[in-house]
Design an enzyme around this catalytic site. Structure first.
Site: not given
Ligand code: PLP
Length: 444
Positions: A301-302, A341, A372
């Site tokens: 899940e990147p 960020r 501000c």
């Molecule tokens: C945010 C998130 C990701 C992605 O993380 P990255 O650091 O953007 O790769 C993957 N899985 C879950 C469950 C997340 O909350």
């Protein structure tokens, strides 16, 4: 025409970044000065070549290391409809974390069977939407969510496929505010408290839920490989000793989440996609082999690693304030409204001057935003050429969690977003107008 002058910061800039015949920075074959004139600043420029390299690089690395694997893009890093379609064309599914993201993916025509829904407090309405649109997976992230989702699926007369987000209790050594795999976190069902086991038992007993497997996510960005190996070992033990031997069900799917790091600064060196793929695949294969369970389908899940380097924030330089003996502030026309960020977790960036990218450094300044808050600083103490009012300043590695986290603070207008490739710029989101800012107002 591009020259071969070595571009400073080449490894944090988009891959197509070059210096053109005018001596300006170009990205995707587009002069950044020209983009700023056409679309205004602040502007977010996404380089298609970098996106393809990142998406394709991760896809190939995991295909090679673990063929039964799938990649889903974590939408929260940056999403809108045209962008979702582009990501889907690269062969990716999606992670969503809200009804808004699901609705956006649906409106973009994305295959919702390849969408996974995460969140530590999905609302009943969001879960009902997920069931209604036949979302691929819902990841259970709380003990009470099991009964809630079972009730919703039962009422809809459907069976929902689910994973369980397990907290492995492993520290990914990232910022406290972005660490999620430790015990003291709002995310995930811990193994050690018995919560993960209880949730899986109740899913297995729920007639309208189909238990597919387990998920973990350590946080982000994870610059080390070792936490993935350690966490997968913990997960494998849990899969074998508890899920298989005590509960008596098999784990068909496993996700080690995302969190893959990218370089924001010249002195950083994130692991390559193949290194993450190798450590994840080899640890999982070794554990499955030793424990005698079938290799699960793997889903990555990147988010950040797909989009961060592709994006560049472009600002116009404004006023200078010299505090003798202390600091020189140079302000730009954006700041925490488009990039929170820095204020949130002390993110550090580089900067490039698109009008003269090869100019030598002359002074150390602090780049401040225009909003501000005293904390509205974009880069503290960076060595740059002497900045001139009206010239451009670009911040590389701006593609993840910036536009996605933007706000209308000070009623700032959200910036335009363009995709650039082969000399063409495609506007995928226009800049907000003053009229847009009042669009939700209810005047009596
Ligand atoms: C945010 C998130 C990701 C992605 O993380 P990255 O650091 O953007 O790769 C993957 N899985 C879950 C469950 C997340 O909350």
């Amino acid at each position: 025409m591009t020259t071969t002058s070595p571009l400073p910061l080449a490894h944090v800039l988009p891959v197509s970044a070059a210096v053109n015949a005018a001596g300006h920075l170009e990205v995707g074959g587009c002069d950044v000065r020209g983009l700023a004139e056409q679309f205004g600043t602040p502007l977010y420029v996404y380089d298609v070549a970098t996106l393809k390299q990142q998406l394709g690089g991760y896809r190939q690395a995991f295909q090679a290391a673990y063929p039964d694997s799938d990649l889903v893009y974590a939408s929260k890093a940056f999403l809108n409809k045209p962008f979702a379609r582009f990501v889907a064309q690269q062969g990716f599914g999606f992670d969503a974390v809200s009804g808004g993201e699901i609705a956006t993916l649906r409106a973009a025509g994305i295959d919702l069977s390849r969408v996974t829904f995460h969140g530590n407090n999905k609302t009943p309405a969001e879960l009902a939407l997920a069931v209604e649109v036949d979302l691929g997976r819902v990841v259970i992230d709380g003990e009470e969510e099991v009964a809630l989702l079972e009730g919703i699926a039962a009422a809809a007369g459907k069976t929902q496929r689910v994973l369980v987000r397990v907290s492995p209790g492993i520290d990914g050594h990232t910022h406290e505010k972005t660490s999620t795999g430790i015990l003291d976190s709002k995310f995930g069902l811990p193994i050690v408290t018995g919560a993960a086991e209880r949730a899986i038992r109740s899913i297995v007993a729920a007639p309208h839920l189909e238990f597919r497997g387990v998920h973990m996510h350590l946080g982000s960005p994870i610059f080390e490989l070792e936490p993935y190996a350690q966490a997968i070992e913990v997960m494998a033990e849990f899969i074998d000793e508890v899920i298989r031997k005590q509960i008596g069900v098999e784990v068909a799917e496993f996700s080690p989440g995302g969190g893959f790091a990218v370089d924001y600064r010249d002195d950083q060196h994130a692991p390559a996609p193949a290194e993450y793929a190798q450590v994840i695949a080899s640890t999982l294969k070794r554990e499955a082999d030793a424990r005698g369970f079938a290799l699960p389908h793997l889903t990555l899940e990147p988010g950040r690693s797909m989009v961060a380097r592709a994006g560049m924030a472009v600002y116009t330089v404004g006023q200078r304030k010299v505090v003798p003996g202390i600091r020189t502030y140079v302000s730009v026309d954006g700041g925490m409204a488009d990039n929170p960020r820095v204020a949130l977790y002390d993110a550090r960036y580089e900067a490039v001057l698109p009008d003269r990218p090869l100019a030598p450094t002359e002074e150390t300044v602090t780049i401040s935003g225009k909003y501000c808050e005293s904390g509205d600083i974009l880069i503290k103490d960076i060595a740059l050429p002497r900045l001139r009012m009206g010239e451009l300043l670009a911040m590389p590695a701006a593609g993840a969690y910036q536009v996605a986290m933007e706000s209308n603070y000070n009623l700032a207008q959200r910036p335009a977003v363009v995709l650039v490739e082969d000399g063409h710029a495609r506007l995928i989101r226009r800049r907000q107008t003053f009229e847009d800012l009042g669009a939700l107002d209810v005047d009596e």
